[in-house]
Write an enzyme that holds these catalytic residues in place. Structure first.
Site, PDB file in Angstrom:
ATOM      1  N   GLY A  68       0.799  -1.372  -0.027  1.00 45.65           N
ATOM      2  CA  GLY A  68       0.028   0.101   0.056  1.00 45.65           C
ATOM      3  C   GLY A  68       0.835   1.305  -0.075  1.00 45.65           C
ATOM      4  O   GLY A  68       0.773   2.357  -0.715  1.00 45.65           O
ATOM      5  N   PHE A  69       1.694   1.355   0.925  1.00 45.09           N
ATOM      6  CA  PHE A  69       2.639   2.410   1.341  1.00 45.09           C
ATOM      7  C   PHE A  69       2.015   3.737   1.107  1.00 45.09           C
ATOM      8  O   PHE A  69       2.579   4.827   0.793  1.00 45.09           O
ATOM      9  CB  PHE A  69       3.750   2.375  -0.028  1.00 45.09           C
ATOM     10  CG  PHE A  69       4.116   1.107  -0.255  1.00 45.09           C
ATOM     11  CD1 PHE A  69       4.886   0.386   0.680  1.00 45.09           C
ATOM     12  CD2 PHE A  69       3.779   0.493  -1.401  1.00 45.09           C
ATOM     13  CE1 PHE A  69       5.489  -0.945   0.508  1.00 45.09           C
ATOM     14  CE2 PHE A  69       4.173  -1.246  -1.673  1.00 45.09           C
ATOM     15  CZ  PHE A  69       5.113  -1.741  -0.672  1.00 45.09           C
ATOM     16  N   ILE A 121      11.483  -4.077  19.965  1.00 43.26           N
ATOM     17  CA  ILE A 121      11.360  -4.826  18.454  1.00 43.26           C
ATOM     18  C   ILE A 121      10.414  -5.994  18.773  1.00 43.26           C
ATOM     19  O   ILE A 121      10.898  -6.845  19.434  1.00 43.26           O
ATOM     20  CB  ILE A 121      12.725  -5.080  18.219  1.00 43.26           C
ATOM     21  CG1 ILE A 121      13.506  -3.769  17.740  1.00 43.26           C
ATOM     22  CG2 ILE A 121      12.622  -5.720  16.826  1.00 43.26           C
ATOM     23  CD1 ILE A 121      12.935  -2.857  16.826  1.00 43.26           C
ATOM     24  N   LEU A 122       9.372  -6.170  18.338  1.00 39.02           N
ATOM     25  CA  LEU A 122       8.319  -7.266  18.568  1.00 39.02           C
ATOM     26  C   LEU A 122       9.019  -8.586  17.995  1.00 39.02           C
ATOM     27  O   LEU A 122       8.781  -9.534  18.527  1.00 39.02           O
ATOM     28  CB  LEU A 122       6.913  -7.057  18.178  1.00 39.02           C
ATOM     29  CG  LEU A 122       6.333  -5.819  18.991  1.00 39.02           C
ATOM     30  CD1 LEU A 122       5.168  -5.204  18.041  1.00 39.02           C
ATOM     31  CD2 LEU A 122       6.135  -5.953  20.213  1.00 39.02           C
ATOM     32  N   ASN A 123       9.463  -8.369  16.412  1.00 40.25           N
ATOM     33  CA  ASN A 123       9.825  -9.688  16.048  1.00 40.25           C
ATOM     34  C   ASN A 123      11.064  -8.978  14.958  1.00 40.25           C
ATOM     35  O   ASN A 123      10.968  -8.505  13.903  1.00 40.25           O
ATOM     36  CB  ASN A 123       8.748 -10.202  15.218  1.00 40.25           C
ATOM     37  CG  ASN A 123       9.061 -11.374  14.215  1.00 40.25           C
ATOM     38  OD1 ASN A 123      10.193 -11.459  13.891  1.00 40.25           O
ATOM     39  ND2 ASN A 123       8.282 -12.164  13.896  1.00 40.25           N
ATOM     40  N   LYS A 162       7.624   1.656  18.923  1.00 37.22           N
ATOM     41  CA  LYS A 162       7.380   3.164  18.317  1.00 37.22           C
ATOM     42  C   LYS A 162       7.314   2.844  16.858  1.00 37.22           C
ATOM     43  O   LYS A 162       7.110   3.945  16.181  1.00 37.22           O
ATOM     44  CB  LYS A 162       8.698   3.940  18.574  1.00 37.22           C
ATOM     45  CG  LYS A 162       8.798   4.142  19.948  1.00 37.22           C
ATOM     46  CD  LYS A 162       9.704   5.311  20.124  1.00 37.22           C
ATOM     47  CE  LYS A 162      11.089   5.336  19.852  1.00 37.22           C
ATOM     48  NZ  LYS A 162      11.957   6.312  20.392  1.00 37.22           N
ATOM     49  N   GLU A 222       7.701   3.400   8.641  1.00 38.74           N
ATOM     50  CA  GLU A 222       7.900   4.898   8.021  1.00 38.74           C
ATOM     51  C   GLU A 222       9.367   4.888   8.018  1.00 38.74           C
ATOM     52  O   GLU A 222      10.285   5.422   7.202  1.00 38.74           O
ATOM     53  CB  GLU A 222       7.059   5.950   8.538  1.00 38.74           C
ATOM     54  CG  GLU A 222       5.665   5.731   8.522  1.00 38.74           C
ATOM     55  CD  GLU A 222       4.839   5.814   7.173  1.00 38.74           C
ATOM     56  OE1 GLU A 222       5.599   5.997   6.315  1.00 38.74           O
ATOM     57  OE2 GLU A 222       3.595   5.939   7.349  1.00 38.74           O
TER      58      GLU A 222
END
Lengths: 706, 331, 261
Positions: free
Chosen positions: A229-230, A597-599, A669, A673
């Site tokens: 999508g961006f 950092i979740l993953n 966070k 982007e």
């Protein structure tokens, strides 16, 4: 097999990966639908004026054609309903080249496409505003952007020991997700189902409903998988409602997919910018003024201005600062959010200028940045919730081998190549948005499973996976016991996957829902526990077969007191062919401080993605308008060069650990982007270091280095 | 795409007969450019004659020590054939510089020569274009012409020919074998195969309706030791050339005894750099000599508003390609 | 990566992992088509991470057909310039009647319910529609269905061998060789064919010495990049795609780092 609660932070492979590698993930037009008709849009071939006549007789007589829809027979729609860019066949006015002016619906795609070629249109043409090079000087202040001024930049620039005053130009860029915008519209009585990629599921629902004069509850958006999508699938565009209109008119489900060529003037763009940056510094490298003046364009009927000055507001400590915007309405499609809106383009100007100034002062560009590191947010005086720019620069320099960089250009020659190193920083705001989620726990025997439901989006960002990880830890269940359902407006409303708010908003609400259901189970047990039991344990001990609850999460009020942003430092090594001017980015390193950092596996991929975008911005991508006609001369994927596999060299990602509970409960966070911000400047700075040529107009195509 | 009749030709005579019977019929081979243009409504045949089952795919040595490449063989097979790789690496390299693996698997050798220009004004039916619609004007002349010709263009057309393979064939003095609608065979020198636009830009080649390319022949040469195909483009791969150079030479002692240079991306046909070639005969292969020759060739260029860079780029590319050829293709 | 028919030997850790991750409805899954060994292999191959199995996801994978559904019978008279085509798709013979204008891509997607192949540009400029036709990767968007008489088409739906993922598919999951996933079917078909091309000793534009023929080519990263450049990935997963192909091609795991400092 694992310690408790260690899913979050682990490199879990995407749980939707198996669908994607087997071709089973259903993108918009992949959904099975019975007896569809096919719609093809046709477009204006002038940039400004009025349609005098549309001759659709031949098209209507063409085999298989079910309907030709134009402004003459289209139903009246609410043009203020939230669909971006208009172009919904509501009048004879033409405001840009390639505006939708009609739709052909036929039994087959082949028949519809052919019939669309048979439509003949006559226009009363008006003079169009297209030539930005000529028009930008007459730009006006945007409606929602005041000049932002601190101190006195004029005096500071006059008294500067060193200064840079340069203009940096970026071309029109297009998002070009690999899945062109496409919809299946199916009416079931008064209810409308739209299989349609949406970064903001509820936003698409509301915009479609309002535009079609329906109630939101009569419109359902189904968008489980999004082919990129961006920003272009953030707001929704005319094609979505035209599919619904067509389906209504032919009383059948309709598939409407934009052609790649139509993507250039259907779903927004990143506008052309001229950014003048003026920097002043003392002789020992302390910034005394920072001016960032952006000239850009918007559509005739509507304004969108990407905030190019945002990075300049917060990146460096300077007592004097001025940020301005001037915008020129033009006969081009409405610009819109594009990956790293404002920041990716703005950082190209700011970080190029910083590099230019560092070179003038003869100071290492990293040292120069460290010297101007602000203790608090210079734009509003708020403390940072966290800011790891210094660590990003220092760790990056170490990992990249920055000490091997030569201060003077053209000193590093390898065979027929000049080799150069460049650095640039970037930032993007971190926000949480309101979101709701339902959690359902089910038990059979000792087997407890959970279902998470919310109208979130996964456009390749890893939403499915990180939410399963979050829930698994919060419930203390193995991850394979978690089912994640997203991408459907029938589910609880959630934030969009836009502006890097997705992971933060979704993970926080899922965590809240898990906590809430555990609390409810504890309350239901009527027992007191020394140690808090897990939801799974309670389901078994209390013999509960199923239970569900809903959480509605908002950002913490205290977060308002802080300035929260992700930050990065980007390092590029480029090789420039001395003969041909072709540039290759041989190595790229992004060091990012972006909260929890979740993953790391999917996070790394997201950073790489932003980096590849930034390299495309810097080297290959450009949409060119012919100022006589207002059409895009670069009109296909053969002309608009998205980087190919060979354009990308070795890439590395480093994350700086951050535990930022001031920003939001989970300290997330966002990464989508920030990954692109600063990238094109790092490449351009490396090109200067390699060749001594300062390119202030992107992209850096071979001819600019001859 | 307009409706068309699909016909499957069983053998060469029936293909020729079918074509002769319908002036609006076109042969369909790889289809990579024809279908693309039909979807754009630029090409409008009412019949496609599928010629992929005719054979004509063989690659073999000719009696005179050269090589014959079947007109309907696929680009991939030509690029990878041991005879081609060993004796005409320039051709392999040029083919491999074009398009993508998938497209090279589809595109035929004959079809490659019949690619139409990638000029965006030609591709966009909303724009004027003398090549697509004679008399409608040239959209590119006063428009955006960064990609366009610097040699041999006319007031009517400034388009360039996009093939890479053809640039190598031009350098290698290939000939094209053609069978016409009446079954008569003829042989056309490569230099006479493609046309400059002149007053008839709608005609890319000197083929007539119903002509079928049966094979391409390259004479024996000793250029394999010193040859290189250089392609300069806006991204690293899968893009059309800004400028390309096929360069090859033969040495006698310290001196160049034979040299072939052709350029792509600069004209309506592969551009043989005859001036540069003449200047290099009997010279040492030094950078200075390469530069003199390249500059002499480019002195005749007539650039347009946005493609002035092609003059300098062309010159540098000739020098670079010759240097690469000197080093046996290694930098 | 050759498959052998023996059951893999499990370490204690793997057994535990297996028990923890194996879905309850194992029997059903095996019946429906994903076997135990395949599942285990996925888990062990996904390296530092693990493959989480989402029941809803599993359901979707297993209930959608691998082979095309029998095509609707068309009355050729309603189709302009109808052409009858008999071809093989993923091993199964098919007969379809198509409008002569219909591409192989649209035939797969709109007539045969094989929506794995994607339309990213419809003009041969992105590679998302890549399928394997008579053993070679081609673009189905520039292939007329009518021209496929007697040919054999392999699509993403037929890349797995029965219920066993192809090593390239497994490696794409392991190395995160995609984000949005839209280009992935084309990337995988392209990569699978590329491995055969390398075995044949085929050259590319970045091949150092074209005259040196040949035998199986051991591909450098640069070679893989060039050979995969016909498949555009807008999400920018290129480094991971290259790593995935490199592992399958070389048989050796590829280092994939993410540093947290």
């Amino acid at each position: 097999m694992k310690d408790k609660n260690t899913n979050v932070g682990s490199p879990v492979s995407r749980i939707d990966g198996i669908l994607k590698v087997t071709g089973k993930a259903d993108y918009s037009t992949d959904h099975p639908v019975k007896d569809p008709a096919y719609a093809v849009i046709f477009k204006s071939t002038i940039a400004a004026g009025k349609i005098r006549n549309i001759d659709s007789v031949a098209a209507e007589k063409s085999p298989g054609v079910l309907a030709v829809i134009t402004h003459k027979n289209a139903p009246k729609l609410n043009t203020k309903g939230g669909i971006r860019g208009g172009a919904m066949l509501q009048s004879a006015d033409v405001l840009f080249f390639g505006q939708h002016i009609g739709v052909v619906v036929a039994e087959t795609f082949e028949q519809a496409r052919h019939a669309a070629d048979l439509v003949k249109v006559e226009y009363d043409q008006k003079e169009a505003k297209i030539d930005f090079e000529k028009l930008h000087r007459n730009g006006v202040k945007p409606k929602d952007k005041e000049d932002e001024k601190r101190g006195d930049v004029k005096v500071a620039l006059e008294n500067a020991a060193f200064k840079v005053e340069e203009t940096y130009a970026t071309p029109i860029y297009h998002h070009h997700p690999l899945e062109p915008h496409a919809t299946i519209a199916e009416w079931q009585g008064e209810n409308l189902i739209l299989y349609n990629s949406a970064q903001i599921v509820n936003g698409a629902q509301n915009a479609a409903a309002s535009t079609l004069n329906l109630k939101p509850e009569n419109v359902r958006i189904v968008s489980p998988y999004i082919g990129g999508g961006f920003g272009s699938k953030g707001g929704q565009w005319g094609n979505l409602v035209l599919a619904a209109v067509a389906a209504k008119m032919v009383k059948r489900p309709v598939k409407l997919a934009l052609a790649r060529q139509q993507m250039f003037n259907s779903v927004g763009l990143r506008q052309r910018n001229y950014q003048k940056v003026s920097l002043a510094a003392t002789k020992d490298g302390k910034l005394t003024a920072l001016v960032h003046e952006t000239a850009t364009h918007a559509a005739i009927q509507d304004e969108f201005v990407e905030p190019c000055g945002d990075c300049s507001k917060i990146m460096y400590d300077t007592p004097n600062s001025l940020i301005t915007y001037r915008v020129t309405p033009m006969n081009l499609i409405l610009p819109t959010y594009t990956r790293g809106p404002g920041k990716s383009t703005g950082s190209f100007a700011l970080e190029s200028a910083m590099d230019e100034l560092a070179y003038k002062i003869k100071m290492d560009p990293i040292e120069f940045r460290l010297k101007n590191e602000p203790e608090k947010d210079p734009s509003n005086g708020k403390p940072w919730s966290s800011r790891k720019v210094v660590e990003c620069l220092k760790e990056g320099a170490k990992a990249f081998g920055w000490e091997k960089r030569k201060m003077e250009p053209m000193q590093n020659v390898q065979g027929n190549y000049w080799v150069g190193y460049g650095v640039a920083c970037g930032t993007y705001p971190a926000h949480q948005r309101d979101s709701s989620a339902i959690i359902k726990l089910n038990r059979e025997g000792s087997n407890v499973t959970a279902i998470i439901e919310l109208a979130a989006a996964d456009l390749g960002t890893g939403t499915y996976t990180i939410l399963a990880q979050t829930a698994a830890d919060a419930l203390d269940l193995p991850i394979n016991k978690i089912t994640v359902r997203i991408g459907d407006s029938d589910l609880p409303p959630a934030a969009g996957s836009v502006g890097s708010v997705g992971a933060t908003s979704y993970a926080n609400v899922v965590n809240d829902a898990c906590m809430k259901i555990t609390d409810e189970l504890i309350a239901r047990s009527g027992k007191q526990f020394f140690a808090r039991p897990t939801a799974a344990q309670l389901m078994v001990s209390e013999k509960i077969a199923n239970i569900q609850t809903r959480a509605d999460s908002k950002p913490m009020e205290s977060a308002e007191q802080y300035s929260s942003h992700s930050f990065n430092a980007n390092f590029a090594e480029v090789w420039v062919n001395q003969s041909t001017g072709m540039v290759r980015v041989k190595r790229f390193l992004a060091v990012t401080g972006a909260g929890k950092i979740l993953n790391p596996k999917t996070a790394r991929s997201q950073i790489f993605g932003g980096n590849v975008w930034g390299i495309g911005m810097a080297l290959t991508e450009e949409s060119v308008v012919d100022p006589r006609f207002g059409h895009f001369v670069t009109r296909s994927f053969a002309d608009y060069h998205v980087p190919s596999n060979l354009d990308i060299g070795e890439m590395e990602a480093i994350f700086i650990k951050e535990d930022d509970k001031l920003a939001n409960k989970l300290g997330i966070k966002g990464l989508g982007e920030v990954g692109i911000v600063g990238v094109s400047a790092a490449v351009a700075n490396a090109v200067f270091n390699a060749t001594g040529k300062r390119i202030r107009e992107l992209p850096i195509l071979p001819d600019k280095l001859l | 795409m307009r409706p068309f009749k699909y016909t499957n030709a069983k053998d060469v005579p029936s293909a020729l007969k079918l074509a002769a019977g319908n002036p609006n019929a076109r042969f369909l081979a790889g289809g990579t450019n024809l279908l693309d243009l039909m979807k754009e409504d630029v090409e409008r045949p009412d019949e496609l004659i599928d010629i992929t089952r005719l054979g004509l795919t063989q690659i073999k040595a000719t009696g005179s020590g050269g090589i014959s490449i079947g007109g309907l063989g696929r680009n991939t097979d030509a690029a990878n054939h041991p005879l081609v790789r060993q004796h005409y690496p320039l051709l392999s390299q040029a083919i491999l510089a074009g398009a993508s693996g998938q497209i090279r698997n589809m595109a035929t050798n004959g079809g490659n020569l019949l690619q139409r220009t990638r000029c965006p004004y030609f591709y966009d039916v909303a724009m004027p274009c003398n090549k697509r619609e004679p008399g409608s004007g040239c959209g590119a002349m006063e428009g955006i012409n960064r990609m366009h010709a610097i040699f041999g263009w006319s007031e009517k057309c400034i388009a360039v020919f996009p093939s890479d393979m053809a640039v190598a064939l031009a350098a290698l003095d290939a000939v094209v074998k053609i069978t016409n609608a009446s079954g008569e065979e003829r042989v056309v020198d490569f230099a006479d195969f493609h046309r400059l636009p002149g007053d008839m830009p709608e005609k890319d080649t000197n083929l007539s309706h119903g002509d079928l390319i049966t094979s391409i022949e390259i004479p024996k040469n000793n250029l394999a030791d010193h040859s290189y195909y250089l392609k300069v483009r806006d991204r690293a791969s899968y893009a059309f050339a800004l400028v390309s150079v096929a360069a090859a030479f033969e040495m006698k002692g310290n001196l160049i005894s034979k040299v072939r240079i052709a350029m792509g991306g600069v004209a309506h046909k592969p551009w043989r750099a005859m001036k540069a070639e003449q200047m290099l005969i009997g010279k040492e292969p030094t950078e200075a000599n390469f530069k003199l020759a390249a500059n002499a060739e480019m002195a005749d260029a007539k650039p347009l508003e946005h493609n002035k860079f092609k003059v300098e780029l062309g010159s540098r590319s000739i020098v670079r390609a010759l240097q690469m050829a000197l080093n046996g293709g290694k930098s | 990566m050759n498959e052998d028919d023996q059951s893999p030997q499990l370490t204690e850790d793997e057994k535990k992992l297996f028990e923890d991750l194996m879905p309850e409805d194992l029997a059903e899954i095996i019946d429906a088509g994903v076997n135990r060994r395949h599942f285990l292999k996925l888990m062990t191959l996904t390296g530092g991470g693990m493959l989480a199995w989402q029941s809803a996801v599993a359901e979707q994978v297993l209930t959608r057909p691998l082979a095309p559904t029998p095509p609707v019978t068309f009355n050729p008279e309603t189709i302009e310039n109808g052409v009858n085509v008999a071809l093989k798709i993923n091993g199964a013979p098919q007969k379809v009647t198509v409008d002569s204008r219909m591409t192989l891509l649209d035939t797969l997607r709109e007539k045969l319910d094989l929506t794995g192949s994607k339309k990213g540009c419809d003009h041969g400029q992105c590679g998302a529609c890549t399928v394997i036709l008579d053993g070679r990767r081609v673009l189905s968007c520039l292939t007329l269905a009518a021209s496929c008489e007697g040919k054999s088409v392999k699509t993403i739906e037929g890349i797995a061998q029965g219920n066993q993922l192809h090593p390239v598919q497994t490696a794409f999951i392991k190395y995160d060789g995609f984000q949005c996933g839209f280009c992935t079917p084309g990337q995988i078909c392209s990569a699978v064919a590329l491995l055969d091309e390398a075995k044949n000793g085929d050259a590319s534009y970045v091949t150092e010495d074209l005259r040196k023929k040949s035998g199986p080519a051991m591909l450098s990263k640069e070679e893989i990049r060039e050979r995969m450049s016909g498949n555009i990935c807008r999400c920018g997963a290129y480094p991971n795609i290259v790593a995935a192909i490199q592992e399958v091609h070389s048989g050796k795991a590829v280092e994939q780092n993410w540093l947290l400092v």
